[in-house]
Design an enzyme around this catalytic site. Structure first.
Site, PDB file in Angstrom:
ATOM      1  CB  ILE A 168      -0.991  -0.010   1.275  1.00 28.08           C
ATOM      2  CG1 ILE A 168      -1.864  -1.285   1.252  1.00 28.08           C
ATOM      3  CG2 ILE A 168      -1.990   1.063   1.158  1.00 28.08           C
ATOM      4  CD1 ILE A 168      -2.618  -1.616   2.439  1.00 28.08           C
ATOM      5  CG  ASN A 217      12.521  -3.681   8.400  1.00 28.03           C
ATOM      6  OD1 ASN A 217      11.501  -3.656   7.673  1.00 28.03           O
ATOM      7  ND2 ASN A 217      12.252  -4.150   9.632  1.00 28.03           N
ATOM      8  CG  ASN A 232       6.202  -8.532   3.738  1.00 27.53           C
ATOM      9  OD1 ASN A 232       6.499  -9.797   3.333  1.00 27.53           O
ATOM     10  ND2 ASN A 232       4.857  -8.161   3.786  1.00 27.53           N
ATOM     11  CG  PHE A 249       1.669   2.826   4.716  1.00 23.98           C
ATOM     12  CD1 PHE A 249       0.467   2.543   4.279  1.00 23.98           C
ATOM     13  CD2 PHE A 249       2.337   3.710   4.165  1.00 23.98           C
ATOM     14  CE1 PHE A 249      -0.470   3.198   3.633  1.00 23.98           C
ATOM     15  CE2 PHE A 249       1.410   4.892   3.407  1.00 23.98           C
ATOM     16  CZ  PHE A 249       0.196   4.520   2.996  1.00 23.98           C
ATOM     17  CE  LYS A 255       0.828  -7.688   3.995  1.00 23.63           C
ATOM     18  NZ  LYS A 255       0.384  -7.107   2.774  1.00 23.63           N
ATOM     19  CB  SER A 297      -7.006  -3.307   9.910  1.00 22.12           C
ATOM     20  OG  SER A 297      -7.855  -4.232   9.677  1.00 22.12           O
ATOM     21  CE1 TYR A 332      -1.706  -6.067  10.998  1.00 18.35           C
ATOM     22  CE2 TYR A 332      -3.848  -6.959  10.787  1.00 18.35           C
ATOM     23  CZ  TYR A 332      -3.025  -6.068  10.412  1.00 18.35           C
ATOM     24  OH  TYR A 332      -3.177  -4.907   9.318  1.00 18.35           O
ATOM     25  CE  LYS A 342      -2.075  -2.424  11.339  1.00 22.96           C
ATOM     26  NZ  LYS A 342      -1.006  -1.440  10.983  1.00 22.96           N
ATOM     27  NE  ARG A 397      -8.967 -17.241   7.141  1.00 22.95           N
ATOM     28  CZ  ARG A 397      -8.458 -16.246   6.056  1.00 22.95           C
ATOM     29  NH1 ARG A 397      -7.299 -16.511   5.306  1.00 22.95           N
ATOM     30  NH2 ARG A 397      -9.009 -15.065   5.892  1.00 22.95           N
ATOM     31  N   GLY A 420     -11.508 -17.647  13.296  1.00 16.88           N
ATOM     32  CA  GLY A 420     -11.402 -16.256  13.432  1.00 16.88           C
ATOM     33  C   GLY A 420     -12.282 -15.303  12.392  1.00 16.88           C
TER      34      GLY A 420
HETATM   35  P1  NAD Z   1       3.371  -4.571   3.507  1.00 15.54           P
HETATM   36  O1  NAD Z   1       3.953  -5.714   4.319  1.00 15.54           O
HETATM   37  O2  NAD Z   1       3.494  -4.707   2.059  1.00 15.54           O
HETATM   38  O3  NAD Z   1       3.920  -3.154   3.914  1.00 15.54           O
HETATM   39  C1  NAD Z   1       4.661  -2.932   5.247  1.00 15.54           C
HETATM   40  C2  NAD Z   1       5.943  -2.614   5.163  1.00 15.54           C
HETATM   41  O4  NAD Z   1       6.428  -2.355   6.465  1.00 15.54           O
HETATM   42  C3  NAD Z   1       6.950  -3.578   4.356  1.00 15.54           C
HETATM   43  O5  NAD Z   1       7.508  -2.980   3.411  1.00 15.54           O
HETATM   44  C4  NAD Z   1       7.849  -4.022   5.535  1.00 15.54           C
HETATM   45  O6  NAD Z   1       9.167  -4.227   5.131  1.00 15.54           O
HETATM   46  C5  NAD Z   1       7.689  -2.741   6.540  1.00 15.54           C
HETATM   47  N1  NAD Z   1       8.251  -2.896   7.746  1.00 15.54           N
HETATM   48  C6  NAD Z   1       7.698  -3.761   8.684  1.00 15.54           C
HETATM   49  N2  NAD Z   1       8.165  -3.866   9.804  1.00 15.54           N
HETATM   50  C7  NAD Z   1       9.152  -2.596   9.903  1.00 15.54           C
HETATM   51  C8  NAD Z   1       9.993  -2.125  10.688  1.00 15.54           C
HETATM   52  N3  NAD Z   1      10.119  -2.506  11.811  1.00 15.54           N
HETATM   53  N4  NAD Z   1      10.860  -1.103  10.320  1.00 15.54           N
HETATM   54  C9  NAD Z   1      10.644  -0.602   8.946  1.00 15.54           C
HETATM   55  N5  NAD Z   1       9.759  -1.173   8.155  1.00 15.54           N
HETATM   56  C10 NAD Z   1       9.197  -1.994   8.703  1.00 15.54           C
HETATM   57  O7  NAD Z   1       1.995  -4.390   3.809  1.00 15.54           O
HETATM   58  P2  NAD Z   1       0.659  -3.500   3.237  1.00 15.54           P
HETATM   59  O8  NAD Z   1      -0.395  -4.420   2.813  1.00 15.54           O
HETATM   60  O9  NAD Z   1       1.378  -2.452   2.569  1.00 15.54           O
HETATM   61  O10 NAD Z   1       0.371  -2.838   4.476  1.00 15.54           O
HETATM   62  C11 NAD Z   1       0.473  -1.506   4.934  1.00 15.54           C
HETATM   63  C12 NAD Z   1      -0.304  -1.154   6.418  1.00 15.54           C
HETATM   64  O11 NAD Z   1      -1.434  -1.143   6.196  1.00 15.54           O
HETATM   65  C13 NAD Z   1       0.369  -2.373   7.528  1.00 15.54           C
HETATM   66  O12 NAD Z   1       0.496  -1.572   8.725  1.00 15.54           O
HETATM   67  C14 NAD Z   1      -0.893  -2.968   7.494  1.00 15.54           C
HETATM   68  O13 NAD Z   1      -0.925  -3.754   8.835  1.00 15.54           O
HETATM   69  C15 NAD Z   1      -1.879  -2.196   7.044  1.00 15.54           C
HETATM   70  N6  NAD Z   1      -3.115  -2.923   6.676  1.00 15.54           N
HETATM   71  C16 NAD Z   1      -2.852  -3.844   5.747  1.00 15.54           C
HETATM   72  C17 NAD Z   1      -4.008  -4.330   4.907  1.00 15.54           C
HETATM   73  C18 NAD Z   1      -3.823  -5.188   3.894  1.00 15.54           C
HETATM   74  O14 NAD Z   1      -4.814  -6.234   3.572  1.00 15.54           O
HETATM   75  N7  NAD Z   1      -3.080  -5.353   3.013  1.00 15.54           N
HETATM   76  C19 NAD Z   1      -5.548  -4.277   5.849  1.00 15.54           C
HETATM   77  C20 NAD Z   1      -5.545  -3.195   6.727  1.00 15.54           C
HETATM   78  C21 NAD Z   1      -4.462  -2.606   7.272  1.00 15.54           C
HETATM   79  N1  UDP Z   2     -10.255 -16.965   1.754  1.00 15.54           N
HETATM   80  C1  UDP Z   2     -10.661 -18.203   1.214  1.00 15.54           C
HETATM   81  N2  UDP Z   2      -9.630 -18.921   0.867  1.00 15.54           N
HETATM   82  C2  UDP Z   2      -8.154 -18.354   1.071  1.00 15.54           C
HETATM   83  C3  UDP Z   2      -8.129 -17.132   1.605  1.00 15.54           C
HETATM   84  C4  UDP Z   2      -9.214 -16.373   1.991  1.00 15.54           C
HETATM   85  O1  UDP Z   2     -11.643 -18.570   1.217  1.00 15.54           O
HETATM   86  O2  UDP Z   2      -7.354 -19.114   0.518  1.00 15.54           O
HETATM   87  C5  UDP Z   2     -11.700 -16.106   2.021  1.00 15.54           C
HETATM   88  C6  UDP Z   2     -11.780 -15.756   3.490  1.00 15.54           C
HETATM   89  O3  UDP Z   2     -12.371 -16.739   4.240  1.00 15.54           O
HETATM   90  C7  UDP Z   2     -12.489 -14.624   3.602  1.00 15.54           C
HETATM   91  C8  UDP Z   2     -12.047 -13.983   2.448  1.00 15.54           C
HETATM   92  O4  UDP Z   2     -11.644 -14.922   1.684  1.00 15.54           O
HETATM   93  O5  UDP Z   2     -14.009 -14.895   3.738  1.00 15.54           O
HETATM   94  C9  UDP Z   2     -11.133 -12.892   2.496  1.00 15.54           C
HETATM   95  O6  UDP Z   2      -9.783 -13.137   3.153  1.00 15.54           O
HETATM   96  P1  UDP Z   2      -8.636 -12.547   3.228  1.00 15.54           P
HETATM   97  O7  UDP Z   2      -7.754 -13.556   4.044  1.00 15.54           O
HETATM   98  O8  UDP Z   2      -8.199 -11.902   2.054  1.00 15.54           O
HETATM   99  O9  UDP Z   2      -8.932 -11.341   3.938  1.00 15.54           O
HETATM  100  P2  UDP Z   2      -9.694 -11.074   5.644  1.00 15.54           P
HETATM  101  O10 UDP Z   2      -9.790 -12.481   6.166  1.00 15.54           O
HETATM  102  O11 UDP Z   2      -8.654 -10.212   6.352  1.00 15.54           O
HETATM  103  O12 UDP Z   2     -10.941 -10.457   5.256  1.00 15.54           O
END
Ligand code: NAD
Ligand code: UDP
Length: 339
Positions: free
Chosen positions: A12, A32, A35, A80, A84, A124, A149, A153, A292, A294
Site C-alpha cells: 500500500i 527495513n 517484507n 504503514f 501484517k 484496519s 495483529y 492495530k 477458517r 477467526g
Molecule cells: P506490506 O508488508 O507490504 O508493507 C509494510 C511494510 O512495512 C513492508 O515493506 C515492511 O518491510 C515494512 N516494515 C515492517 N516492519 C518494519 C520495521 N520494523 N521497520 C521498518 N519497516 C518495517 O503491507 P501492506 O499491505 O502495504 O500494509 C501496509 C499497512 O497497512 C500495514 O500497517 C498493515 O498492517 C496495514 N493494513 C493492511 C491491510 C492489507 O490487507 N494489506 C489491511 C489493513 C491494514
Molecule cells: N479466503 C478463502 N480462501 C483463501 C483465502 C481467503 O476462502 O485461501 C476467504 C476468507 O475466508 C474470507 C475472504 O476470502 O472470507 C477474504 O479473506 P482474506 O484473508 O483475503 O481477508 P480477511 O480475512 O482479512 O478479510
C-alpha cells in the site's frame, strides 16, 4: 508537503507514494525491507519520473530513525510500517507486539522530539471485532480482535487517540482499511507476498499462474447469499488516493479523525472467483474447505464519512481489481524476485 512514508516500499505504501508524487508532494521513504523489495524504488521512478529518497531503517532502531528527522524537514508522517500476517501473529505474538507497538512508539518519540505532530495511520477494519452490523460505520464501537495483529492495530489507535488528546497540536488520521487488492494499472507495482499467500486475491493469482493447484474456499455455510464469506474489496490505487485526500485533515488542523476506507460493497469469495474468471479468461479450480478460525460471515464498510468529509470515494470496481491483480502477477510471475 514533505511526507515521511514508513513502510514506503510495501504494497500500500508504494502505491501511496505514487499518488503523493503525482499530487506534487515530496515523499521520503523509510522501510527495513523485511517484507518488501528495493526494486520498488525503480518501479516508482518508472511510473512517476521521480526517484524518491529512501532510508533503509528499522523503526526499532531509535537512533537511525531519529537521524531521518535530523536530516529531513518533515511535515507529516504516513505510517504503514508494520508486520501484517494474521496467522504468524498468533504463533509469534511477541514479534508482532514488539515490532508494531515498540516501533510505532519509537516513531512517536522521534516525531515529538522534532516537533512533527501530524500522522496518518494504517489501521484496519479488524478493530471492529467479530460482532459487527454491516455496513459498518465509524460509530460502531471497537470490538474484541481475534488475533495479536488485530490487537496491535486496536492498541495503536488507542495510543494515537491518547497522544492527540494530551497534546492538541497533534493531528491524527486513523484510516481503517477493508480488503485492499489490485495493483497499479501499469503492472509495475503490486502485492508480492512471501511464501504461500494467506489472503484471497494473491492466492487466486498464484493459482492462475500455476504456482498453486487450487483455491480452498474457507466455508460455504455462512449466512450470506451464496454461503461464502463476504468482504469489501478495495482497489489499492483508490486506497492510495484516500491518503492524499486525508492530508486535508492535517492541513486543516483537525485533531483526531477516523475513516473507513472501503467501497461500501460486499462481494463473496465466489463473486471474486467468478469476476476473475470472466475478466481474465482463466478458470480457477476450487474446493470448499472448513471455515477458517477467526473469520466472520460478512464485513463491509459504510464509506459515507470519507466521501462527505474528504470528498473521496472508490472509483474502481471488482472487475478492475481482478484485472489489475492478474496484470501484476502475469508481468511479475515471481513477484519482485525476478529482477
Ligand atoms: P506490506 O508488508 O507490504 O508493507 C509494510 C511494510 O512495512 C513492508 O515493506 C515492511 O518491510 C515494512 N516494515 C515492517 N516492519 C518494519 C520495521 N520494523 N521497520 C521498518 N519497516 C518495517 O503491507 P501492506 O499491505 O502495504 O500494509 C501496509 C499497512 O497497512 C500495514 O500497517 C498493515 O498492517 C496495514 N493494513 C493492511 C491491510 C492489507 O490487507 N494489506 C489491511 C489493513 C491494514
Ligand atoms: N479466503 C478463502 N480462501 C483463501 C483465502 C481467503 O476462502 O485461501 C476467504 C476468507 O475466508 C474470507 C475472504 O476470502 O472470507 C477474504 O479473506 P482474506 O484473508 O483475503 O481477508 P480477511 O480475512 O482479512 O478479510
Amino acid at each position: 508537503m514533505n511526507i515521511l512514508v514508513t513502510g514506503g516500499t510495501g504494497f500500500i505504501g508504494s502505491h501511496t507514494v505514487v499518488e503523493l508524487i503525482n499530487n506534487g508532494h515530496n515523499a521520503i521513504l523509510m522501510d527495513n525491507l523485511i517484507n518488501s523489495s528495493e526494486i520498488v524504488l525503480k518501479r516508482i521512478e518508472k511510473i512517476t519520473g521521480i526517484m524518491p529518497t529512501f532510508y533503509k531503517v528499522d523503526m526499532l532502531d531509535k537512533e537511525k530513525l531519529g537521524e531521518i528527522f535530523d536530516k529531513e524537514h518533515i511535515d507529516c508522517v504516513i505510517h504503514f510500517a508494520g508486520l501484517k500476517a494474521v496467522g504468524e501473529s498468533v504463533k509469534e505474538p511477541y514479534k508482532y507486539y514488539n515490532n508494531n507497538l515498540c516501533g510505532s512508539l519509537n516513531l512517536i518519540e522521534a516525531m515529538n522530539r522534532h516537533g512533527v505532530k501530524n500522522i496518518i495511520f494504517s489501521s484496519s477494519a479488524t478493530v471492529y471485532g467479530k460482532n459487527v452490523i454491516v455496513p459498518i460505520t465509524e460509530e460502531c464501537p471497537k470490538g474484541e480482535c481475534t488475533n495479536p495483529y488485530g490487537w496491535t492495530k486496536s492498541m495503536l489507535e488507542q495510543i494515537f487517540c491518547d497522544i492527540q488528546k494530551a497534546d492538541e497540536k497533534w493531528n491524527v488520521v486513523l484510516l481503517r482499511y477493508f480488503n485492499p487488492i489490485g495493483a497499479h494499472p501499469s503492472g509495475l507495482i503490486g502485492e508480492d507476498p512471501n511464501g504461500i499467500p494467506n489472503n484471497l486475491m494473491p492466492f487466486i493469482t498464484q493459482v492462475a499462474i500455476g504456482k498453486l493447484k487450487e483455491l480452498g474456499i474457507f466455508g460455504n455455510d455462512y449466512d450470506t447469499p451464496d454461503g461464502t464469506g463476504v468482504r469489501d474489496y478495495i482497489h489499492v490505487v483508490d486506497l492510495a488516493k484516500a491518503h492524499v485526500k486525508a492530508l486535508k485533515k492535517i492541513e486543516d488542523n483537525s485533531g483526531l479523525s477516523i475513516y473507513n476506507l472501503g467501497t461500501g460493497n460486499g462481494y463473496s469469495v465466489l463473486d471474486v472467483v467468478k469476476s476473475f474468471e470472466k475478466v481474465n479468461g482463466i478458470k480457477i479450480p476450487y474446493s470448499f474447505k472448513p471455515r477458517r478460525a477467526g473469520d466472520i460471515a460478512s464485513c463491509y464498510a459504510s464509506a459515507n464519512k470519507a466521501y462527505s468529509e474528504l470528498g473521496w470515494k472508490a472509483e474502481f470496481d471488482i472487475d478492475d481489481m481482478v484485472r489489475d491483480s492478474w496484470n501484476f502477477q502475469k508481468k511479475n510471475p515471481n513477484g519482485y524476485g525476478d529482477q
